[in-house]
Design a protein around this motif. Structure first.
Motif, PDB file in Angstrom:
ATOM      1  N   ILE A 209     -62.707  35.911  55.875  1.00 24.50           N
ATOM      2  CA  ILE A 209     -63.942  35.337  56.048  1.00 24.50           C
ATOM      3  C   ILE A 209     -64.646  35.310  57.403  1.00 24.50           C
ATOM      4  CG2 ILE A 209     -65.120  33.112  56.272  1.00 24.50           C
ATOM      5  CD1 ILE A 209     -63.110  32.114  53.789  1.00 24.50           C
ATOM      6  N   THR A 210     -63.627  35.546  58.511  1.00 24.22           N
ATOM      7  CA  THR A 210     -64.301  35.756  59.960  1.00 24.22           C
ATOM      8  C   THR A 210     -64.836  36.887  60.090  1.00 24.22           C
ATOM      9  OG1 THR A 210     -62.781  34.101  60.813  1.00 24.22           O
ATOM     10  CG2 THR A 210     -63.453  35.863  62.275  1.00 24.22           C
ATOM     11  N   VAL A 211     -63.905  38.150  59.542  1.00 23.05           N
ATOM     12  CA  VAL A 211     -64.466  39.330  59.589  1.00 23.05           C
ATOM     13  C   VAL A 211     -65.811  39.525  58.834  1.00 23.05           C
ATOM     14  CG1 VAL A 211     -64.082  41.823  59.028  1.00 23.05           C
ATOM     15  CG2 VAL A 211     -62.459  40.391  60.324  1.00 23.05           C
ATOM     16  N   VAL A 212     -65.958  39.347  57.730  1.00 24.22           N
ATOM     17  CA  VAL A 212     -67.324  39.335  57.075  1.00 24.22           C
ATOM     18  C   VAL A 212     -68.250  38.712  57.817  1.00 24.22           C
ATOM     19  CG1 VAL A 212     -68.275  38.598  54.809  1.00 24.22           C
ATOM     20  CG2 VAL A 212     -65.982  39.356  54.733  1.00 24.22           C
ATOM     21  N   ILE A 213     -68.122  37.534  58.143  1.00 24.85           N
ATOM     22  CA  ILE A 213     -69.222  36.415  58.901  1.00 24.85           C
ATOM     23  C   ILE A 213     -69.718  37.499  60.036  1.00 24.85           C
ATOM     24  CG2 ILE A 213     -69.794  34.465  59.914  1.00 24.85           C
ATOM     25  CD1 ILE A 213     -68.415  32.940  57.689  1.00 24.85           C
ATOM     26  N   ILE A 214     -68.849  37.646  60.938  1.00 28.12           N
ATOM     27  CA  ILE A 214     -69.020  38.085  62.146  1.00 28.12           C
ATOM     28  C   ILE A 214     -69.734  39.492  62.138  1.00 28.12           C
ATOM     29  CG2 ILE A 214     -68.225  38.619  64.490  1.00 28.12           C
ATOM     30  CD1 ILE A 214     -68.391  35.733  63.817  1.00 28.12           C
ATOM     31  N   SER A 215     -69.125  40.373  61.086  1.00 31.17           N
ATOM     32  CA  SER A 215     -69.664  41.740  61.035  1.00 31.17           C
ATOM     33  C   SER A 215     -70.969  41.731  60.445  1.00 31.17           C
ATOM     34  CB  SER A 215     -68.981  42.652  60.204  1.00 31.17           C
ATOM     35  OG  SER A 215     -67.492  42.541  60.657  1.00 31.17           O
ATOM     36  N   SER A 216     -71.216  40.610  59.523  1.00 30.91           N
ATOM     37  CA  SER A 216     -72.705  40.692  58.991  1.00 30.91           C
ATOM     38  C   SER A 216     -73.634  40.021  59.859  1.00 30.91           C
ATOM     39  CB  SER A 216     -72.803  39.466  57.549  1.00 30.91           C
ATOM     40  OG  SER A 216     -71.568  39.902  56.865  1.00 30.91           O
ATOM     41  N   ALA A 217     -73.241  39.037  60.892  1.00 22.33           N
ATOM     42  CA  ALA A 217     -74.146  38.443  61.715  1.00 22.33           C
ATOM     43  C   ALA A 217     -74.623  39.764  62.956  1.00 22.33           C
ATOM     44  CB  ALA A 217     -73.439  37.435  62.473  1.00 22.33           C
TER      45      ALA A 217
END
Length: 501
Positions: A276-284
């Motif tokens: 979840i962290t990787v998905v959110i930060i990479s998207s942001a």
């Protein structure tokens, strides 16, 4: 040899390897973001003339903008494809050979770009952008892995962050080469689009002289002698037993385990919050709109009230801001920590997005507001470089283990490129339709990202993989008894202990 002696040694080979890999790697990403801004008007005219000559159709302004937007944004779809194939390529070919083979896409793309004008085909520019995007997508995933596996512990943070520094340098270089006095003029735009072949050629001539990743040689290929030789060359001294023992231990822990596939991570509860962290930060990183400023700097600065003849020079300042900020982040990250830099960057970006909106709203009434608007763009990019630009690429290395890391980078890269495509497609229309409120959506993304980092992301500075995994374990199994389970061992790679310890 003692630890202090090892740190005093002169790893010139490591430094030169970093330069060689990055000049044909993440530098290409920044360079290819930046070079599309200068020839905007010329390529739009070329598109219009092509339609008129082929089909006797005069395009409306919005139609030209749409075709131009597709040309710019299709780079991201190429990057998405590159991110997907990067993992299997690194496993099959190795890190160094993968970077070298990656230049096939780059050189082919440059050939399409340089001949597009003579062929009177804007479609060739699109094909070129896809191929160059594939090149960037592969290098953005492979290069951090190559660096992280080749660097000693005391240099790992700085060398990992050098990827972001070279990206920012690529942006500045692309902006300078795109000046009207160099290749940004009407007769030369096709050469500007093909100029990315030069860094690729430098890499092809230099990278073969440097060793493969020591960890890949030992863990993936089982070649201990080649690993020792690579370490000796990269360290500029005899190999420390402690470093070799660490790699051997990692080999033992992963023995018999196959590399994880992306869909494995989605079904594994023990890495739920890491994912979840990787998905959110990479998207942001892309949904904050920073990289789209380089695509459409002319649009943004025109909206900010900057005259056309000054825009190309002002644009260079944006790249210089991020380049400076990435160097500062490199110096500060081991002191302040990942969480502080990431959250601080997003909070500052939120503030500058609000100030930018206010400045644009009042620039009709106050003459100096256009300069405040321009200043907000610089500070927005500066804040991005201080946090998200540098830290985002480091996270998958620190929160996933060796078997999960390639899959984690594939997911992170895919999210980054897909969101860059979405943002790149809608950005010029946001600027046109929302006008002075164009940065409100980006400010909202930054605020939500800062809240997520503050509430859920553990600090990883100076912690071992086991310690970081334990932090995430509390989130992944919240409310449950913490007992030994195969799921918990996936990341830890060791027997878990009872909660009493």
């Amino acid at each position: 040899m003692s630890q202090s002696d090892a740190q005093k040694s002169s790893p010139v080979t490591l430094v030169l390897m970093v330069a060689s890999a990055a000049i044909g790697g993440t530098l290409q990403y920044g360079y290819n973001l930046a070079i599309m801004n200068a020839p905007t008007t010329f390529i739009q005219t070329f598109i219009n003339e092509t339609f008129l000559e082929r089909w006797d159709i005069q395009l409306e302004d919005y139609q030209v903008t749409l075709v131009w937007t597709i040309i710019v944004s299709i780079f991201s779809l190429g990057g998405f494809a590159g991110a997907i194939i990067a993992g299997p390529m690194t496993i099959y070919f190795g890190r160094k050979k993968c970077l070298l083979l990656n230049n096939i896409f780059l050189m082919t793309g440059a050939l399409f770009a340089v001949t597009s004008r003579a062929a009177k085909s804007f479609e060739m520019i699109m094909i070129s952008r896809v191929l160059v995007g594939i090149n960037a997508g592969i290098s953005m995933n492979v290069q951090p892995m190559y660096f992280g596996e080749s660097a000693p512990k005391h240099l790992r943070g700085a060398i990992s962050l050098s990827s972001a520094v070279f990206t920012a340098f690529g942006v500045v270089l692309g902006q300078v080469v795109g000046l009207r006095e160099i290749l940004g003029s009407e007769p030369c735009w096709q050469y500007l689009l093909a100029s990315n072949a030069i860094p690729g050629l430098i890499q092809l001539l230099t990278l073969p002289w440097f060793p493969e990743s020591p960890r890949y040689l030992l863990i993936d290929r089982g070649d201990k002698e080649a690993c020792i030789n690579a370490l000796r060359r990269l360290r500029g001294c005899e190999v420390q037993n402690s470093e070799l023992d660490e790699i051997l231990q990692e080999q033992a822990e992963t023995k018999g385990l196959r590399p994880s596939r992306p869909w494995d991570l989605f079904t594994d509860r023990s890495v739920r919050w890491q994912l979840i962290t990787v998905v959110i930060i990479s998207s942001a990183m892309q949904l904050c709109g920073n990289d789209s400023i380089y695509f459409y700097a002319s649009y943004v600065f025109k909206e900010a009230g900057i005259s056309n003849d000054k825009i190309q020079y002002v644009t260079i300042g944006t790249g210089t801001c991020e380049f400076t900020a990435c160097i500062m982040c490199n110096l500060m990250i081991e002191r302040k920590g990942r969480r502080f830099m990431l959250m601080g960057g997003f909070i500052l970006m939120t503030i500058w997005a609000i100030v930018f909106t206010i400045a644009l709203s009042f620039e009709r009434y106050v003459s100096w507001m256009s300069y405040l608007s321009m200043g907000c763009i610089f500070t927005y990019i500066l804040s991005f470089g201080m946090g998200p630009a540098g830290v985002t690429g480091v996270l998958p290395t620190e929160i996933f283990n060796q078997t999960a890391r390639p899959a984690a980078y594939m997911i992170a890269g895919s999210m980054m490129w897909l969101n860059l495509f979405i943002t790149g497609m809608i950005f010029p229309f946001l600027v046109r339709e929302l006008s002075e409120y164009c940065f409100v959506p980006f400010g909202a993304v930054c605020l939500l990202s800062a809240l997520y980092v503050g509430l859920f992301l553990p600090e990883t500075k100076g912690k071992s993989l086991s310690a970081i995994t334990s932090e995430f374990h509390k989130l992944n199994y919240k409310g449950q008894d913490r007992m030994c389970a195969s799921e918990g061992q996936y990341q830890l790679g060791e027997v878990c202990h009872s909660t009493a310890l």
